[in-house]
Design a protein around this motif. Sequence first.
Motif, PDB file in Angstrom:
ATOM      1  N   ARG A 131      -9.106   0.862  -6.083  1.00 49.60           N
ATOM      2  CA  ARG A 131      -8.774   0.756  -7.823  1.00 49.60           C
ATOM      3  C   ARG A 131     -10.195   1.179  -8.046  1.00 49.60           C
ATOM      4  N   ALA A 132     -11.192   1.200  -7.801  1.00 53.61           N
ATOM      5  CA  ALA A 132     -12.567   1.516  -8.114  1.00 53.61           C
ATOM      6  C   ALA A 132     -12.792   3.151  -8.030  1.00 53.61           C
ATOM      7  N   MET A 133     -11.952   3.580  -7.021  1.00 55.13           N
ATOM      8  CA  MET A 133     -12.220   4.471  -6.299  1.00 55.13           C
ATOM      9  C   MET A 133     -11.795   6.075  -7.767  1.00 55.13           C
ATOM     10  N   PRO A 134     -12.878   7.113  -7.896  1.00 55.74           N
ATOM     11  CA  PRO A 134     -12.689   8.042  -8.738  1.00 55.74           C
ATOM     12  C   PRO A 134     -11.009   8.031  -9.096  1.00 55.74           C
ATOM     13  N   GLY A 135     -10.408   8.137 -10.360  1.00 56.38           N
ATOM     14  CA  GLY A 135      -9.202   9.260 -10.449  1.00 56.38           C
ATOM     15  C   GLY A 135      -7.641   8.394  -9.590  1.00 56.38           C
ATOM     16  N   ILE A 136      -8.384   6.939  -9.522  1.00 56.99           N
ATOM     17  CA  ILE A 136      -7.573   5.839  -8.639  1.00 56.99           C
ATOM     18  C   ILE A 136      -6.972   5.143 -10.181  1.00 56.99           C
ATOM     19  N   GLY A 137      -5.386   5.179 -10.173  1.00 61.59           N
ATOM     20  CA  GLY A 137      -5.046   4.185 -11.346  1.00 61.59           C
ATOM     21  C   GLY A 137      -4.138   3.172 -10.809  1.00 61.59           C
ATOM     22  N   TYR A 138      -3.399   2.784 -10.226  1.00 62.44           N
ATOM     23  CA  TYR A 138      -2.357   2.483  -9.350  1.00 62.44           C
ATOM     24  C   TYR A 138      -2.648   1.477  -7.931  1.00 62.44           C
ATOM     25  N   VAL A 139      -2.647   0.810  -7.190  1.00 61.15           N
ATOM     26  CA  VAL A 139      -2.517   0.350  -5.849  1.00 61.15           C
ATOM     27  C   VAL A 139      -1.656  -0.905  -5.459  1.00 61.15           C
ATOM     28  N   ARG A 140      -0.439  -0.555  -4.750  1.00 59.81           N
ATOM     29  CA  ARG A 140      -0.161  -2.073  -4.113  1.00 59.81           C
ATOM     30  C   ARG A 140       0.103  -2.653  -2.879  1.00 59.81           C
ATOM     31  N   VAL A 141       0.139  -3.333  -2.393  1.00 59.28           N
ATOM     32  CA  VAL A 141      -0.019  -3.471  -0.937  1.00 59.28           C
ATOM     33  C   VAL A 141       1.194  -4.578  -0.651  1.00 59.28           C
ATOM     34  N   TRP A 142       1.722  -4.493  -0.223  1.00 60.39           N
ATOM     35  CA  TRP A 142       2.464  -5.706   0.929  1.00 60.39           C
ATOM     36  C   TRP A 142       2.614  -5.637   1.826  1.00 60.39           C
ATOM     37  N   LEU A 143       2.537  -6.540   2.523  1.00 60.46           N
ATOM     38  CA  LEU A 143       2.365  -6.561   4.070  1.00 60.46           C
ATOM     39  C   LEU A 143       2.886  -8.156   4.793  1.00 60.46           C
ATOM     40  N   ALA A 144       3.738  -7.908   6.440  1.00 65.44           N
ATOM     41  CA  ALA A 144       4.414  -8.558   6.595  1.00 65.44           C
ATOM     42  C   ALA A 144       3.905  -9.734   7.359  1.00 65.44           C
ATOM     43  N   ARG A 145       3.779 -10.730   7.761  1.00 62.08           N
ATOM     44  CA  ARG A 145       3.702 -11.452   8.930  1.00 62.08           C
ATOM     45  C   ARG A 145       3.783 -11.799   9.807  1.00 62.08           C
ATOM     46  N   GLY A 146       3.268 -12.177  10.681  1.00 58.95           N
ATOM     47  CA  GLY A 146       4.671 -13.625  12.272  1.00 58.95           C
ATOM     48  C   GLY A 146       5.164 -12.015  12.703  1.00 58.95           C
ATOM     49  N   GLU A 147       5.652 -13.225  13.486  1.00 57.98           N
ATOM     50  CA  GLU A 147       6.523 -11.674  14.772  1.00 57.98           C
ATOM     51  C   GLU A 147       7.384 -10.605  14.067  1.00 57.98           C
ATOM     52  N   LEU A 148       7.077  -9.755  14.819  1.00 60.14           N
ATOM     53  CA  LEU A 148       8.007  -8.999  14.692  1.00 60.14           C
ATOM     54  C   LEU A 148       8.447  -7.849  15.482  1.00 60.14           C
ATOM     55  N   ALA A 149       9.409  -7.159  15.401  1.00 61.23           N
ATOM     56  CA  ALA A 149      10.475  -6.176  15.675  1.00 61.23           C
ATOM     57  C   ALA A 149      10.117  -4.979  16.240  1.00 61.23           C
ATOM     58  N   VAL A 150      10.300  -4.071  17.011  1.00 65.99           N
ATOM     59  CA  VAL A 150      10.169  -2.672  17.209  1.00 65.99           C
ATOM     60  C   VAL A 150      11.444  -2.103  15.734  1.00 65.99           C
ATOM     61  N   GLY A 151      11.112  -1.600  15.165  1.00 66.85           N
ATOM     62  CA  GLY A 151      10.838  -1.332  13.919  1.00 66.85           C
ATOM     63  C   GLY A 151      11.059  -1.851  12.685  1.00 66.85           C
ATOM     64  N   ASP A 152      10.300  -2.900  12.737  1.00 66.96           N
ATOM     65  CA  ASP A 152      10.289  -3.388  11.974  1.00 66.96           C
ATOM     66  C   ASP A 152       9.381  -3.168  10.631  1.00 66.96           C
ATOM     67  N   ASP A 153       8.827  -3.431   9.763  1.00 64.65           N
ATOM     68  CA  ASP A 153       8.033  -3.094   8.569  1.00 64.65           C
ATOM     69  C   ASP A 153       6.979  -3.698   8.843  1.00 64.65           C
ATOM     70  N   ILE A 154       5.567  -2.898   8.370  1.00 65.95           N
ATOM     71  CA  ILE A 154       4.653  -4.279   9.204  1.00 65.95           C
ATOM     72  C   ILE A 154       3.976  -3.902   7.439  1.00 65.95           C
ATOM     73  N   MET A 155       4.147  -2.575   7.052  1.00 70.96           N
ATOM     74  CA  MET A 155       3.235  -2.183   5.756  1.00 70.96           C
ATOM     75  C   MET A 155       4.211  -1.886   4.663  1.00 70.96           C
TER      76      MET A 155
END
Length: 139
Positions: free
Chosen positions: A80-104
């Motif tokens: 967020r502190a980098m030049p020109g950056i106004g918006y940052v948002r992150v979602w992360l999974a947690r736990g057991e994931l299968a092929v094709g599942d979203d990680i982030m």
Amino acid sequence: MMLESGKVMPSVDAWLREAKSDPSAAGCGMYLTHNGVVRATPKSEARGIETDGVAPGHKVGGMVFDYDTDKVQAAIEQTRAMPGIGYVRVWLARGELAVGDDIMLVLIGGDIRPHVVDALQALVGTIKNECVSEVEREA
């Protein structure tokens, strides 16, 4: 807080609508997203590096994914502190994931393309290299 978690990845469309209604939106001329997904090809094969995960030539059946909340939050704040950056948002999974599942899911908004591309590259790299634990399971 711009870090979220859960079993189901949020809607990119909803995130974009929310980002565009944020006070930072007036200075943002571009938004980029990154959606990381569990793949069947092991990291060792895809990246050509040695890992303690599934061996090249074998298939990944899934993974156990976890992360350090404080480290991810610090990475978000640095981005967020980098030049020109106004918006940052992150979602992360947690736990057991299968092929094709979203990680982030990562969303970054900023003034111009080079700034946003650089910020996305830096944040995803930091998350992957310094903040998470990915333990591949063989299929």
